[in-house]
Design a protein around this motif. Sequence first.
Motif, PDB file in Angstrom:
ATOM      1  N   LEU A  65      35.683  36.884  45.424  1.00  0.00           N
ATOM      2  CA  LEU A  65      36.527  36.494  44.312  1.00  0.00           C
ATOM      3  C   LEU A  65      36.840  35.013  44.400  1.00  0.00           C
ATOM      4  N   LEU A  66      37.036  34.402  43.248  1.00  0.00           N
ATOM      5  CA  LEU A  66      37.411  32.995  43.201  1.00  0.00           C
ATOM      6  C   LEU A  66      38.892  32.838  43.502  1.00  0.00           C
ATOM      7  N   GLU A  67      39.235  31.836  44.263  1.00  0.00           N
ATOM      8  CA  GLU A  67      40.642  31.496  44.450  1.00  0.00           C
ATOM      9  C   GLU A  67      40.931  30.265  43.608  1.00  0.00           C
ATOM     10  N   PHE A  68      41.771  30.439  42.594  1.00  0.00           N
ATOM     11  CA  PHE A  68      42.095  29.365  41.675  1.00  0.00           C
ATOM     12  C   PHE A  68      43.360  28.639  42.106  1.00  0.00           C
ATOM     13  N   THR A  69      43.540  27.443  41.580  1.00  0.00           N
ATOM     14  CA  THR A  69      44.779  26.703  41.777  1.00  0.00           C
ATOM     15  C   THR A  69      45.709  26.985  40.602  1.00  0.00           C
ATOM     16  N   SER A  70      46.986  26.662  40.777  1.00  0.00           N
ATOM     17  CA  SER A  70      47.935  26.849  39.683  1.00  0.00           C
ATOM     18  C   SER A  70      47.589  25.952  38.498  1.00  0.00           C
ATOM     19  N   ARG A 110      36.271  51.489  33.598  1.00  0.00           N
ATOM     20  CA  ARG A 110      36.482  50.699  32.394  1.00  0.00           C
ATOM     21  C   ARG A 110      37.921  50.726  31.893  1.00  0.00           C
ATOM     22  N   SER A 111      38.752  51.599  32.437  1.00  0.00           N
ATOM     23  CA  SER A 111      40.154  51.616  32.032  1.00  0.00           C
ATOM     24  C   SER A 111      41.057  50.914  33.041  1.00  0.00           C
ATOM     25  N   LEU A 112      40.435  50.190  33.973  1.00  0.00           N
ATOM     26  CA  LEU A 112      41.169  49.360  34.923  1.00  0.00           C
ATOM     27  C   LEU A 112      40.561  47.963  34.897  1.00  0.00           C
ATOM     28  N   MET A 113      41.366  46.978  35.205  1.00  0.00           N
ATOM     29  CA  MET A 113      40.935  45.589  35.078  1.00  0.00           C
ATOM     30  C   MET A 113      39.801  45.232  36.047  1.00  0.00           C
ATOM     31  N   LYS A 114      38.921  44.355  35.588  1.00  0.00           N
ATOM     32  CA  LYS A 114      37.870  43.780  36.418  1.00  0.00           C
ATOM     33  C   LYS A 114      38.323  42.367  36.803  1.00  0.00           C
ATOM     34  N   VAL A 115      38.436  42.112  38.092  1.00  0.00           N
ATOM     35  CA  VAL A 115      39.016  40.859  38.583  1.00  0.00           C
ATOM     36  C   VAL A 115      37.953  39.777  38.730  1.00  0.00           C
ATOM     37  N   VAL A 116      38.282  38.567  38.251  1.00  0.00           N
ATOM     38  CA  VAL A 116      37.437  37.397  38.463  1.00  0.00           C
ATOM     39  C   VAL A 116      37.941  36.610  39.668  1.00  0.00           C
ATOM     40  N   GLY A 117      39.255  36.435  39.763  1.00  0.00           N
ATOM     41  CA  GLY A 117      39.822  35.668  40.867  1.00  0.00           C
ATOM     42  C   GLY A 117      41.330  35.738  40.857  1.00  0.00           C
ATOM     43  N   TYR A 118      41.950  34.942  41.698  1.00  0.00           N
ATOM     44  CA  TYR A 118      43.395  35.010  41.879  1.00  0.00           C
ATOM     45  C   TYR A 118      43.938  33.649  42.291  1.00  0.00           C
ATOM     46  N   CYS A 119      45.250  33.504  42.213  1.00  0.00           N
ATOM     47  CA  CYS A 119      45.956  32.311  42.677  1.00  0.00           C
ATOM     48  C   CYS A 119      47.124  32.782  43.532  1.00  0.00           C
ATOM     49  N   LYS A 126      49.092  30.210  45.535  1.00  0.00           N
ATOM     50  CA  LYS A 126      49.911  29.075  45.932  1.00  0.00           C
ATOM     51  C   LYS A 126      50.656  28.533  44.723  1.00  0.00           C
ATOM     52  N   GLU A 127      51.920  28.207  44.923  1.00  0.00           N
ATOM     53  CA  GLU A 127      52.825  27.725  43.880  1.00  0.00           C
ATOM     54  C   GLU A 127      53.177  28.835  42.905  1.00  0.00           C
ATOM     55  N   ILE A 128      52.171  29.451  42.308  1.00  0.00           N
ATOM     56  CA  ILE A 128      52.388  30.656  41.510  1.00  0.00           C
ATOM     57  C   ILE A 128      51.446  31.727  42.022  1.00  0.00           C
ATOM     58  N   VAL A 129      51.740  32.969  41.687  1.00  0.00           N
ATOM     59  CA  VAL A 129      50.878  34.090  42.057  1.00  0.00           C
ATOM     60  C   VAL A 129      50.330  34.686  40.759  1.00  0.00           C
ATOM     61  N   GLY A 130      49.011  34.720  40.660  1.00  0.00           N
ATOM     62  CA  GLY A 130      48.407  35.209  39.430  1.00  0.00           C
ATOM     63  C   GLY A 130      47.040  35.815  39.660  1.00  0.00           C
ATOM     64  N   VAL A 131      46.537  36.517  38.647  1.00  0.00           N
ATOM     65  CA  VAL A 131      45.224  37.154  38.689  1.00  0.00           C
ATOM     66  C   VAL A 131      44.483  36.821  37.400  1.00  0.00           C
ATOM     67  N   VAL A 132      43.184  36.578  37.513  1.00  0.00           N
ATOM     68  CA  VAL A 132      42.347  36.327  36.342  1.00  0.00           C
ATOM     69  C   VAL A 132      41.412  37.519  36.160  1.00  0.00           C
ATOM     70  N   TYR A 133      41.441  38.109  34.967  1.00  0.00           N
ATOM     71  CA  TYR A 133      40.647  39.293  34.667  1.00  0.00           C
ATOM     72  C   TYR A 133      39.529  38.973  33.684  1.00  0.00           C
ATOM     73  N   ASP A 134      38.445  39.717  33.796  1.00  0.00           N
ATOM     74  CA  ASP A 134      37.322  39.594  32.869  1.00  0.00           C
ATOM     75  C   ASP A 134      37.565  40.530  31.693  1.00  0.00           C
ATOM     76  N   LEU A 135      38.350  40.068  30.732  1.00  0.00           N
ATOM     77  CA  LEU A 135      38.676  40.903  29.574  1.00  0.00           C
ATOM     78  C   LEU A 135      39.207  40.023  28.444  1.00  0.00           C
ATOM     79  N   ASN A 136      38.784  40.348  27.229  1.00  0.00           N
ATOM     80  CA  ASN A 136      39.330  39.721  26.025  1.00  0.00           C
ATOM     81  C   ASN A 136      40.002  40.826  25.212  1.00  0.00           C
ATOM     82  N   PRO A 137      41.288  41.087  25.459  1.00  0.00           N
ATOM     83  CA  PRO A 137      41.946  42.238  24.843  1.00  0.00           C
ATOM     84  C   PRO A 137      42.287  42.021  23.372  1.00  0.00           C
TER      85      PRO A 137
END
Length: 389
Positions: free
Chosen positions: A65-70, A170-179, A181-192
Amino acid sequence: MFRRRRSSIGPFKLLCGREDCLVKEECLVKDECGREDCLVKEECLVKDDLFDPKSNEECPVENELLEFTSEELSRFTGQYSPENLIGVTDLGKLYRGKMPIVSDQGKVYKDVTVKILVEDERRFRMLMPASVKVKVLADDERAILIHDSKLSRLEDELNFLHAPKIRGNRSLMKVVGYCRKEIVGVVYDLNPLDTLHNLIFQDDFNWLQRVKTAITLARLLAYLHDRNQSYLIRNLAPSHIVVDQNFTPVLFEFGMLVGGVLGTTVDESDMRIGPCGYIDPFYSYNDPAAYSVKFDVYAFGVLLFNLTSKRALDKEKYTGTAIHNGAVKSRHSYVDLSFQDNADFDRRDGRKITELTRQCMDEKPNKRPEMKQVFERLKGLRCSMAASW
């Protein structure tokens, strides 16, 4: 007292849960800050049945998984623009995003969903020791407590979504990466399309689409409640579910998840609070250790009421038992009258769904059906059998 766990999140190197998966290609991810060191292997496409991975064996393919910055998450979401805000829960904020990637055609932007984890202030106040409730915590002390809690939730979510039993659902998120540091977040492969909470009030969210949503969620819960490795959501609500462009519901909030690969249970130290109006009244007056899968069944009953009545709960206006007192005691159909003009609506289905909703919300947990039974009954509706899903 709540037991805080030290986060072990580093570069997440998780194995795909399929023996026969193929990694199609590698792509080099570049972003505006100039970082070019993120070599990403595209995740294998699991084409099994919606909730039935063919194999729990791990294949020797590393998916990192990718680790992103804030700063990157901020750019993805247009500096967290209100126009990109999809929904807000007690535990997070969900945004639409655009992630730059490099392809054969040059730099392109991929649609993603970004979740920013926040701390539930209700729980934070309850978890403070009595000795510190009489004084105000220093800002840095409070920040450490909250950040540690969010990292723990992030770790649980990533481990859950990459478990062999779960990955590719398909009814659960597919993760691209996360953050982290500074903030805590997740990036998902989805256009809802939108959150289920927002769609509930819309007239163009028709009867058949609502039944499909209910069936898909019932099937997901039945799968998660499987006795071989059972998970308990405890946090099911329309505001915690998005609907994709094909009207498939996708669960994105896992802040109260226990069981399965997490190896966690619920005991008296677990003071996490569920969404207002979806908390089973039985557990409001009992020890947290009494939690069972029937808690999720109750919440699903409330959600089924929301879908069929075009009504959803507002935490500012309702208490945890308001829906129970207003709906279960009523002998009338819960189905909104506007559905009678829908070509796919059958009155007999309306009566069956109303009865099923009442049973899911029964005051006594042992009288509620299992989610496998709920799924089979919804699948047996006349509109379901006639639909080509």
